[in-house]
Design an enzyme around this catalytic site. Structure first.
Site, PDB file in Angstrom:
ATOM      1  N   CYS A 150       0.623  -1.105  -0.005  1.00  0.00           N
ATOM      2  CA  CYS A 150       0.009   0.118   0.018  1.00  0.00           C
ATOM      3  C   CYS A 150       0.838   1.391  -0.040  1.00  0.00           C
ATOM      4  O   CYS A 150       1.496   1.207  -0.693  1.00  0.00           O
ATOM      5  CB  CYS A 150      -0.863  -0.155   1.081  1.00  0.00           C
ATOM      6  SG  CYS A 150      -2.503   1.004   0.728  1.00  0.00           S
ATOM      7  N   HIS A 162      -3.429  -5.470   1.427  1.00  0.00           N
ATOM      8  CA  HIS A 162      -2.789  -5.629   2.517  1.00  0.00           C
ATOM      9  C   HIS A 162      -2.444  -7.298   3.158  1.00  0.00           C
ATOM     10  O   HIS A 162      -3.919  -7.737   4.030  1.00  0.00           O
ATOM     11  CB  HIS A 162      -3.218  -5.360   3.819  1.00  0.00           C
ATOM     12  CG  HIS A 162      -3.363  -3.470   3.835  1.00  0.00           C
ATOM     13  ND1 HIS A 162      -2.201  -2.949   4.373  1.00  0.00           N
ATOM     14  CD2 HIS A 162      -3.939  -2.845   3.580  1.00  0.00           C
ATOM     15  CE1 HIS A 162      -1.983  -1.975   4.190  1.00  0.00           C
ATOM     16  NE2 HIS A 162      -3.139  -1.630   3.230  1.00  0.00           N
ATOM     17  N   GLU A 215      -0.654  -8.964   5.002  1.00  0.00           N
ATOM     18  CA  GLU A 215      -0.469  -9.433   6.648  1.00  0.00           C
ATOM     19  C   GLU A 215      -1.579  -9.028   7.038  1.00  0.00           C
ATOM     20  O   GLU A 215      -1.471  -9.753   8.188  1.00  0.00           O
ATOM     21  CB  GLU A 215       0.725  -8.158   7.022  1.00  0.00           C
ATOM     22  CG  GLU A 215       0.082  -6.856   7.098  1.00  0.00           C
ATOM     23  CD  GLU A 215      -0.350  -5.588   6.355  1.00  0.00           C
ATOM     24  OE1 GLU A 215      -0.887  -4.280   6.129  1.00  0.00           O
ATOM     25  OE2 GLU A 215      -0.303  -6.348   4.705  1.00  0.00           O
TER      26      GLU A 215
END
Length: 179
Positions: A79, A163, A165
């Protein structure tokens, strides 16, 4: 040889990246100062707010050290991290890539979507995500969402507009470790 992954930890969602690598048994160093770069093998530049991140990189005087590290070692930008690595005034300008900030909408427009990567469906979490609009011929498109590239690689640099994660799936992080 044991790898040590650095996660830039001056702003943004760095802890989730650190947790993902730790779950894979990888040693993690939170990078906050110039000398932290000396003890890591690869680096993640997490999401957050790209303008704030740039301001903090300059305030903490680590922009040049970050540039030098990212020029030769494996780096993964998610991002805002992808924005910092791309072409643009004040950016690192290490990728043959131009981005449009917040192209998928505002915070309220955040969404989750299935995307294909390495013959596997993974979940992409898009939060104020950038769109990769001009992709140079040195850049490999690894994944798309609605015909727009969302996961790219150029040499030692991996970037995602989403994202990974924020999911429980380590697929993208494992790919980064294998680079």
């Amino acid at each position: 040889m044991t790898q040590k992954v650095g996660v830039l930890a001056i702003q943004g969602g760095y802890q989730k990246h650190a947790d993902m690598f730790k779950s894979l048994g990888v040693e993690v160093k939170l990078v906050k100062f110039n000398n932290d770069f000396d003890s890591i093998d690869r680096l993640v530049i997490p999401g957050g707010e790209s303008t704030t991140l740039l301001n903090l990189l300059n305030k903490h005087q680590i922009f040049d050290k970050l540039y030098n590290f990212c020029s030769s070692k494996p780096v993964f930008g998610t991002c805002a991290g992808s924005i910092i690595l791309s072409k643009g005034e004040g950016y690192l300008n290490l990728l043959d890539l131009e981005v449009q900030r917040n192209a998928y909408g505002r915070q309220v427009d955040s969404f989750v979507a299935d995307i294909s990567f390495n013959d596997k469906n993974i979940t992409g979490v898009f939060i104020r995500a950038p769109k990769f609009i001009v992709v140079g011929n040195q850049v490999d498109i690894l994944s798309k969402y609605q015909n727009s590239p969302v996961l790219l690689r150029q040499a030692n640099i991996l970037v995602s507009s989403f994202h990974p994660e924020l999911t429980q799936d380590p697929t993208v992080h494992e790919y980064f470790l294998a680079m």
